[in-house]
Design a protein around this motif. Structure first.
Motif, PDB file in Angstrom:
ATOM      1  N   GLN A 194       1.048  -1.113   0.348  1.00 17.22           N
ATOM      2  CA  GLN A 194       0.168   0.000   0.035  1.00 17.22           C
ATOM      3  C   GLN A 194       0.578   1.262  -0.316  1.00 17.22           C
TER       4      GLN A 194
ATOM      5  N   LYS B 283      -2.617   1.883  -3.759  1.00 15.51           N
ATOM      6  CA  LYS B 283      -4.319   1.446  -4.217  1.00 15.51           C
ATOM      7  C   LYS B 283      -4.876   1.900  -5.471  1.00 15.51           C
ATOM      8  N   ILE B 284      -5.507   1.157  -5.656  1.00 13.75           N
ATOM      9  CA  ILE B 284      -6.020   1.979  -7.319  1.00 13.75           C
ATOM     10  C   ILE B 284      -7.291   2.458  -5.876  1.00 13.75           C
ATOM     11  N   LYS B 285      -8.091   3.641  -6.686  1.00  8.39           N
ATOM     12  CA  LYS B 285      -8.484   4.665  -6.798  1.00  8.39           C
ATOM     13  C   LYS B 285      -9.891   4.021  -6.511  1.00  8.39           C
ATOM     14  N   GLY B 286     -10.898   4.673  -5.031  1.00  7.94           N
ATOM     15  CA  GLY B 286     -11.880   3.989  -4.583  1.00  7.94           C
ATOM     16  C   GLY B 286     -12.519   2.597  -3.970  1.00  7.94           C
TER      17      GLY B 286
ATOM     18  N   THR C 229     -11.143   1.684  -0.343  1.00 11.18           N
ATOM     19  CA  THR C 229     -10.073   1.632   1.208  1.00 11.18           C
ATOM     20  C   THR C 229      -9.241   0.335   1.529  1.00 11.18           C
TER      21      THR C 229
ATOM     22  N   GLN D  24     -16.672  -3.312  -2.228  1.00  2.21           N
ATOM     23  CA  GLN D  24     -15.578  -3.133  -2.099  1.00  2.21           C
ATOM     24  C   GLN D  24     -14.605  -4.751  -3.297  1.00  2.21           C
TER      25      GLN D  24
ATOM     26  N   ASN E 262      -1.734  -0.853  -7.141  1.00  2.30           N
ATOM     27  CA  ASN E 262      -1.896  -0.115  -8.177  1.00  2.30           C
ATOM     28  C   ASN E 262      -0.368  -1.274  -8.122  1.00  2.30           C
TER      29      ASN E 262
END
Length: 309
Positions: A113, A118-121, A123, A156, A291
């Motif tokens: 992390q 992290k990918i957008k959106g 948590t 998510q 990511n």
């Protein structure tokens, strides 16, 4: 060529099993290159006597090791020259396409992390191991990253798991189910009761309702959603039962002369079944929501599991 950054010093059996697993992988697949991070002397010693394409395995020096029981945040922050951090940085910098480690789970999650983002959106990222069922592969989200979860985490993960199974196994509409103690919508603990209606309202997943743990092996769902405490217990029970059954079958077919004769008649089918339920063939769990591609294998993973990962 797919370049994989391998944490050569992470896990109970490092570096020998990591090195052997990496060599087995590149010998089996000519499209893989491995960047092995760790202490050069230790890695070179483990490579002695092994036959492999030396142009597809490179040692990237890292002087420090993050031990299995070390505090994750402090370790990632202070051990910048560790094999784990170096391997993640290779992915971040575009020098590697994926990261694999058997090391400290918490440090992998914190490091991933921090270094990859992290990918957008998203948590919280999630561990997503592939498990065998009688209806093909399935994944459990989460299985170890988040012991205490919120309903929005689970929604998510349902999306991440669904997309993962679509891409990995060409499933047009993976069936998503939430682990519960009954099929009824009003069953479950507070987390399940709050998450169920949210999943039901989502139009970007194929939500099929609740699934009881006894129906997971029969393949009633492709994406199994739960908090990590439940998911980890399911995965470990799954592995234990599979290992016990395979051991008992082996004992049964070698217990007498008639059973040995009978086993010869079904040898092919038995081998196929045992391979399907052998956890070593599934390698590790992808960490979804980052990511970058991160694969976490068991801390005690042996060569076969690491090569599969």
């Amino acid at each position: 060529m797919i370049t994989v950054a391998v944490d050569g010093m992470g896990g109970d059996n490092a570096p020998a099993c990591m090195v052997q697993g990496a060599v087995d992988a590149i010998n089996k697949n000519s499209s893989i290159k491995v960047l092995l991070t760790g202490r050069p002397d230790d890695l070179n010693k483990a490579l002695e006597g092994l036959t492999y394409d030396k142009s597809r395995l490179e040692i990237v020096p890292a002087s420090e090791v993050i031990e299995t029981g070390a505090p994750p945040v402090e370790s990632v922050r202070t051990k910048k020259d560790s094999s784990l951090v170096k391997a993640l940085e290779l992915v971040r910098d575009g020098e590697a396409d994926a990261f694999i480690s058997s090391g400290n789970s918490g440090a992998i999650m914190v490091g991933a992390q921090t270094i990859l983002g992290k990918i957008k959106g998203i948590t919280r990222p999630t561990f997503a191991p592939i498990i065998p069922t009688s209806n093909g592969p399935a994944t459990i989200v989460d299985s170890g990253a988040n012991m205490d979860a919120r309903p929005d985490f689970l929604t998510q993960w349902a999306v991440l798991g669904s997309v993962y199974m679509q891409l990995m196994f060409d499933m047009p509409a993976p069936r998503v189910a939430i682990v519960n103690v009954g099929a009824e919508e009003d069953k479950g603990n507070k987390l399940v009761k709050e998450t169920f209606p949210l999943l039901k309202e989502m139009d970007n997943i194929n939500f099929t309702g609740s699934i009881e743990s006894r129906n997971i092996p029969s393949g009633d769902a492709d994406v199994i959603v739960c908090d990590a405490f439940v998911g980890n217990a399911i995965v470990k029970m799954y592995e234990g039962v599979a290992k016990t059954l395979i051991s008992e079958i082996k004992k049964a077919i070698t217990s007498s002369f008639p059973s040995k004769i009978g086993s010869l008649l079904v040898k092919g089918q038995l081998k196929s079944m045992m391979k399907t339920y052998d956890v070593n063939n599934y390698g590790g769990a992808a960490v979804l929501g980052l990511n970058g591609l991160v694969i976490k294998t068991h801390g005690n993973a042996k060569e076969a599991a690491f090569a599969s990962a």
